[in-house]
Design a protein around this motif. Structure first.
Motif, PDB file in Angstrom:
ATOM      1  N   HIS A  73       0.839  -1.208   0.000  1.00 36.37           N
ATOM      2  CA  HIS A  73       0.000   0.000   0.000  1.00 36.37           C
ATOM      3  C   HIS A  73       0.865   1.246   0.000  1.00 36.37           C
ATOM      4  CE1 HIS A  73       0.843   1.181   4.175  1.00 36.37           C
ATOM      5  NE2 HIS A  73       0.894  -0.122   4.413  1.00 36.37           N
ATOM      6  N   GLY A  74       0.248   2.359  -0.390  1.00 35.93           N
ATOM      7  CA  GLY A  74       0.893   3.664  -0.335  1.00 35.93           C
ATOM      8  C   GLY A  74       0.448   4.398   0.911  1.00 35.93           C
ATOM      9  N   ARG A  75       0.688   5.707   0.929  1.00 32.56           N
ATOM     10  CA  ARG A  75       0.316   6.492   2.115  1.00 32.56           C
ATOM     11  C   ARG A  75      -1.187   6.631   2.260  1.00 32.56           C
ATOM     12  NH1 ARG A  75       5.130  10.181   1.310  1.00 32.56           N
ATOM     13  NH2 ARG A  75       6.607   9.295   2.786  1.00 32.56           N
ATOM     14  N   ARG A  77      -5.020   5.324   1.508  1.00 37.52           N
ATOM     15  CA  ARG A  77      -5.702   4.080   1.162  1.00 37.52           C
ATOM     16  C   ARG A  77      -7.210   4.294   1.150  1.00 37.52           C
ATOM     17  NH1 ARG A  77      -3.055  -0.202   5.166  1.00 37.52           N
ATOM     18  NH2 ARG A  77      -2.570   1.562   6.481  1.00 37.52           N
ATOM     19  N   CYS A  81      -9.011  -0.853   0.017  1.00 35.93           N
ATOM     20  CA  CYS A  81      -7.627  -1.176   0.399  1.00 35.93           C
ATOM     21  C   CYS A  81      -7.554  -1.572   1.878  1.00 35.93           C
ATOM     22  CB  CYS A  81      -6.707   0.019   0.169  1.00 35.93           C
ATOM     23  SG  CYS A  81      -6.518   0.499  -1.544  1.00 35.93           S
ATOM     24  N   GLU A  85      -6.590  -5.332   3.580  1.00 36.25           N
ATOM     25  CA  GLU A  85      -5.594  -5.570   4.626  1.00 36.25           C
ATOM     26  C   GLU A  85      -6.228  -6.206   5.860  1.00 36.25           C
ATOM     27  OE1 GLU A  85      -2.549  -3.377   7.731  1.00 36.25           O
ATOM     28  OE2 GLU A  85      -3.882  -2.146   6.504  1.00 36.25           O
ATOM     29  N   GLU A 109       2.697  -6.403   5.865  1.00 36.33           N
ATOM     30  CA  GLU A 109       2.157  -5.157   5.326  1.00 36.33           C
ATOM     31  C   GLU A 109       3.354  -4.346   4.845  1.00 36.33           C
ATOM     32  OE1 GLU A 109       0.446  -0.971   7.033  1.00 36.33           O
ATOM     33  OE2 GLU A 109       0.405  -2.723   8.330  1.00 36.33           O
ATOM     34  N   ASP A 111       4.611  -0.830   3.084  1.00 34.35           N
ATOM     35  CA  ASP A 111       4.372   0.539   2.632  1.00 34.35           C
ATOM     36  C   ASP A 111       5.346   0.817   1.493  1.00 34.35           C
ATOM     37  OD1 ASP A 111       4.171   3.270   2.206  1.00 34.35           O
ATOM     38  OD2 ASP A 111       4.242   3.788   4.342  1.00 34.35           O
ATOM     39  N   THR A 113       6.067   3.396  -0.025  1.00 40.65           N
ATOM     40  CA  THR A 113       6.704   4.708  -0.030  1.00 40.65           C
ATOM     41  C   THR A 113       7.984   4.724   0.801  1.00 40.65           C
ATOM     42  OG1 THR A 113       5.409   5.532   1.844  1.00 40.65           O
ATOM     43  CG2 THR A 113       4.481   5.868  -0.365  1.00 40.65           C
ATOM     44  N   THR A 114       8.290   3.618   1.488  1.00 45.33           N
ATOM     45  CA  THR A 114       9.524   3.542   2.272  1.00 45.33           C
ATOM     46  C   THR A 114      10.626   2.889   1.430  1.00 45.33           C
ATOM     47  OG1 THR A 114       9.030   1.361   3.182  1.00 45.33           O
ATOM     48  CG2 THR A 114       8.189   3.267   4.403  1.00 45.33           C
ATOM     49  N   GLY A 117      10.190  -0.879   1.321  1.00 42.45           N
ATOM     50  CA  GLY A 117       8.942  -1.143   0.622  1.00 42.45           C
ATOM     51  C   GLY A 117       9.071  -0.944  -0.880  1.00 42.45           C
ATOM     52  N   SER A 129      -1.718  -0.224  -4.323  1.00 41.68           N
ATOM     53  CA  SER A 129      -2.203  -1.254  -3.409  1.00 41.68           C
ATOM     54  C   SER A 129      -2.359  -2.592  -4.122  1.00 41.68           C
ATOM     55  CB  SER A 129      -3.542  -0.842  -2.797  1.00 41.68           C
ATOM     56  OG  SER A 129      -3.362   0.249  -1.940  1.00 41.68           O
TER      57      SER A 129
END
Length: 174
Positions: A73-75, A77, A81, A85, A109, A111, A113-114, A117, A129
């Motif tokens: 997933h992104g920031r 949701r 989404c 989860e 899970e 992310d 954007t990290t 991730g 997602s």
């Protein structure tokens, strides 16, 4: 000459006593120089220190068989989404509780954007997602993309989503 999996701990003790501990994943070889009986306590202390350091650095073997449910997933949701989860985690936690404790079924899970991730998302070719069920058996990885199924069922057809996800996990466990 150094080897990437070889680590060295060196301790200089009084009376020019030097203890070097060389170790890698398979074994620990200790080489001691200028040891005397009065230094025996220090030798034993350093031996235990080296063994402890080796245990701390040892990683569990990645060769075991397991199934992993990965939710990317992104920031931001949407409701679908978040439902994907929530219910995927429920299936793993409730329907596979025993296998989860044994490390045979896992939920992650991610992310995207990290840093970590993004790296994992690239290997799965994920840009938004997504839901994957990945089985690892005898070192061979099998990936099942369940993203479309998840978006179409998780929020409004939850029992169907749970049943389908459970069936995918069971198939990959066999």
């Amino acid at each position: 000459m150094s080897h990437p999996s070889l680590a060295v701990n060196t301790a200089r003790l009084p009376n020019n006593f030097v203890l070097r501990c060389y170790y890698n994943w398979e074994h620990c070889t200790m080489i001691m120089y200028e040891s005397t009986n009065e230094n025996m306590k220090r030798i034993l202390s350093m031996t235990f220190f080296c063994l402890f350091a080796m245990m701390l650095q040892a990683q569990p073997s990645p060769t075991g068989n397991y199934v992993e449910v990965l939710y990317f997933h992104g920031r931001q949701r949407c409701l679908s989404c978040m439902a994907m989860e929530k219910y995927a985690r429920e299936v793993v936690d409730q329907d596979f509780a025993v296998q989860k404790k044994l490390g045979k079924v896992r939920f992650r899970e991610i992310d995207i954007t990290t840093g970590k991730g993004k790296q994992l998302a690239r290997s799965y070719r994920v840009t938004w997602s997504s839901l994957y069920v990945t089985g690892v058996k005898n070192g061979k990885e099998t990936r099942r993309d369940m993203t479309r199924f998840g978006f179409s069922t998780a929020r409004k057809k939850t029992p169907e989503f749970k049943k389908g996800l459970k069936a995918a996990i069971i198939r990959l466990l066999q």
